[in-house]
Design an enzyme around this catalytic site. Structure first.
Site, PDB file in Angstrom:
ATOM      1  CG  ASP A 174      -3.890   8.990  10.681  1.00 46.79           C
ATOM      2  OD1 ASP A 174      -5.087   9.355  10.587  1.00 46.79           O
ATOM      3  OD2 ASP A 174      -3.201   8.640   9.710  1.00 46.79           O
ATOM      4  N   GLY A 201       0.826  -1.196   0.000  1.00 41.67           N
ATOM      5  CA  GLY A 201       0.000   0.000   0.000  1.00 41.67           C
ATOM      6  C   GLY A 201       0.860   1.246   0.000  1.00 41.67           C
ATOM      7  N   GLY A 212       4.779   7.625   2.378  1.00 38.90           N
ATOM      8  CA  GLY A 212       5.614   6.747   1.582  1.00 38.90           C
ATOM      9  C   GLY A 212       4.868   5.511   1.144  1.00 38.90           C
ATOM     10  CE  LYS A 238       4.794   5.055   6.120  1.00 40.63           C
ATOM     11  NZ  LYS A 238       3.877   5.475   7.202  1.00 40.63           N
TER      12      LYS A 238
END
Length: 451
Positions: free
Chosen positions: A139, A24, A29, A45
């Site tokens: 988040d 994803g 990033g 990542k």
């Protein structure tokens, strides 16, 4: 988790890891599926090239790595390696198999209440560990929650805030996902653990309804609703709606703590899994009070209640029978005092058929006296052991008492007769010798008595 093939611009090797698939892409990033030389799979990542030159994003990326290192427990993916000084900074965490909560709901629709509560309890418990490490995620949303076989995992601490760190966002600038941001984030105020509680409430509402509690729209519209409007929870299960509504309160200090959420969601998950209503089952999980507060309408508690009363009734009946037998042993001939107690079990114990007892009485009465003595005990034991909780009927007990009194009377009579005979035998020789000549002739009886 859906995987995509590597693109032409994607790297093939990062550090000591070989990249295989794309997992994803986010605001900071791209996440890849990689593996090391031992075959351990990782989620790696890499920061975007256009952001690698931005010191603010580099600092934010370093914060994510620092937050991942500080958190302990199984609520997040374990940090494996990182390189913050590379041209394109990266870090690798343990790969968590399973779809995201967003993908699960998007594919299967709203989740059942028991599953929502179970996921929420695990997430709340994970946030306890996150907050104890001095980190606020900031988040939390369905796409940042992975549903692994071992439970949900929280990922992507890219904009996490650690205690003692300065903010990287400007006043009035919201960083995060509209619809899951808290009002204080929208206003640019300080974030606290209550910020994650708000996001968790919005996430659980999405899992229960397949939609954000603030609807759909542009970012500006969504942010306005978060600050000024109440959430829409019409499709949320009745057992979860009050708790989710408490999480979405505008004032951070009025929201429940993550520990309170974890405990309450565990109760709801357990109750919903057993199919119990929301009324009195709350006490059964926490204090065991459901049995006392009304098991009406619930099959399982009612059965347990009946099973708990039955041994008490049997114990009471046994106590009454022991009292009757004790009175019989103390006064075998005084039957008046035992009559009231003998009639006590009549109301609670089932009555045995009269024919069987009368048959046993007739059979016992035809036996000799020597073998009749143990008959009442054997008959009484057999009737009590026959599976009837109430024991023998009052008529059978009266017949048994009559037989016992008759036996005692016969034995006492025999003992008295034997005692009289023994006494006469001791005094008989002197009187007997004088009586024999008296029967032969009256003259011989008078002659010895003359001098």
């Amino acid at each position: 988790m859906a995987m995509m093939r590597l693109r032409r611009e994607d790297p093939r090797v990062v550090g000591s890891f070989r990249l295989h698939r794309r997992l994803g892409a986010g605001g900071m990033g791209v996440v890849y599926l990689g593996s090391d030389r031992r075959g351990q799979r990782v989620a790696l990542k890499v920061i975007r090239p256009d952001l690698a030159e931005d010191q603010e994003f580099r600092s934010r990326f370093a914060r994510e790595v620092s937050a991942a290192r500080r958190i302990r427990g199984g609520c997040t993916a374990r940090l494996v390696a990182a390189d913050l000084e590379a041209d394109r900074p990266w870090f690798a965490t343990q790969y968590v198999p399973g779809p995201s909560l967003h993908a699960k709901v998007n594919e299967s629709g709203p989740l059942p209440a028991a599953q929502v509560a179970s996921i929420g309890a695990a997430l709340a418990e994970g946030l306890v560990a996150v907050h104890e490490a001095g980190v606020v995620h900031r988040d939390l949303k369905p796409s940042n929650i992975l549903l692994s076989p071992k439970g949900p995992r929280i990922i992507d601490f890219g904009i996490a805030w650690a205690t003692g760190a300065s903010t990287l966002t400007h006043v009035g600038t919201a960083v995060g996902s509209p619809g899951f941001l808290s009002p204080e984030q929208v206003r640019g105020a300080a974030v606290t653990p209550a910020t994650d509680v708000f996001a968790l409430g919005a996430t659980l509402a999405y899992a229960a309804t397949a939609d954000s509690p603030f609807g759909q729209g542009s970012s500006e519209v969504m942010l306005y609703r978060v600050v000024h409007e109440e959430p829409h929870l019409a499709g949320v299960h009745a057992a979860l709606a009050p708790l989710i509504r408490a999480c979405l309160v505008k004032a951070p200090e009025d929201r429940p703590s993550t520990l309170q959420l974890s405990l309450r969601l565990k109760e709801i998950a357990a109750r919903e899994a057993r199919g119990l209503p929301d009324g009195g089952a709350e006490g059964s999980v926490s204090t065991g009070g459901a049995r006392a507060h009304g098991g009406a309408g619930r099959t399982a508690p009612g059965q347990r209640q009946g099973q708990s009363r039955r041994p008490q009734e049997y114990a009471q009946q046994r106590t009454q029978r022991e009292d009757v037998r004790g009175m019989e042993r103390e006064s075998p001939t005084g039957g008046r005092g035992s009559a009231p107690r003998a009639s006590a079990p009549r109301a609670s114990a089932p009555r045995a058929p009269r024919e069987g007892h009368q048959e046993g009485a007739r059979t016992g009465s035809q036996r000799p006296a020597a073998r009749r003595t143990p008959a009442p005990r054997t008959g009484a034991g057999a009737s009590r052991g026959g599976g009837r909780p109430g024991g023998p009927s009052p008529a059978a007990r009266r017949r048994r008492l009559l037989r016992q009194r008759l036996i005692v009377f016969v034995i006492v009579t025999l003992l008295v007769a034997l005692g009289i005979a023994a006494a006469q035998g001791c005094q008989g020789p002197s009187h007997g010798l004088g009586d024999v000549p008296a029967r032969v002739s009256s003259a011989a009886a008078v002659t010895p008595q003359g001098p």
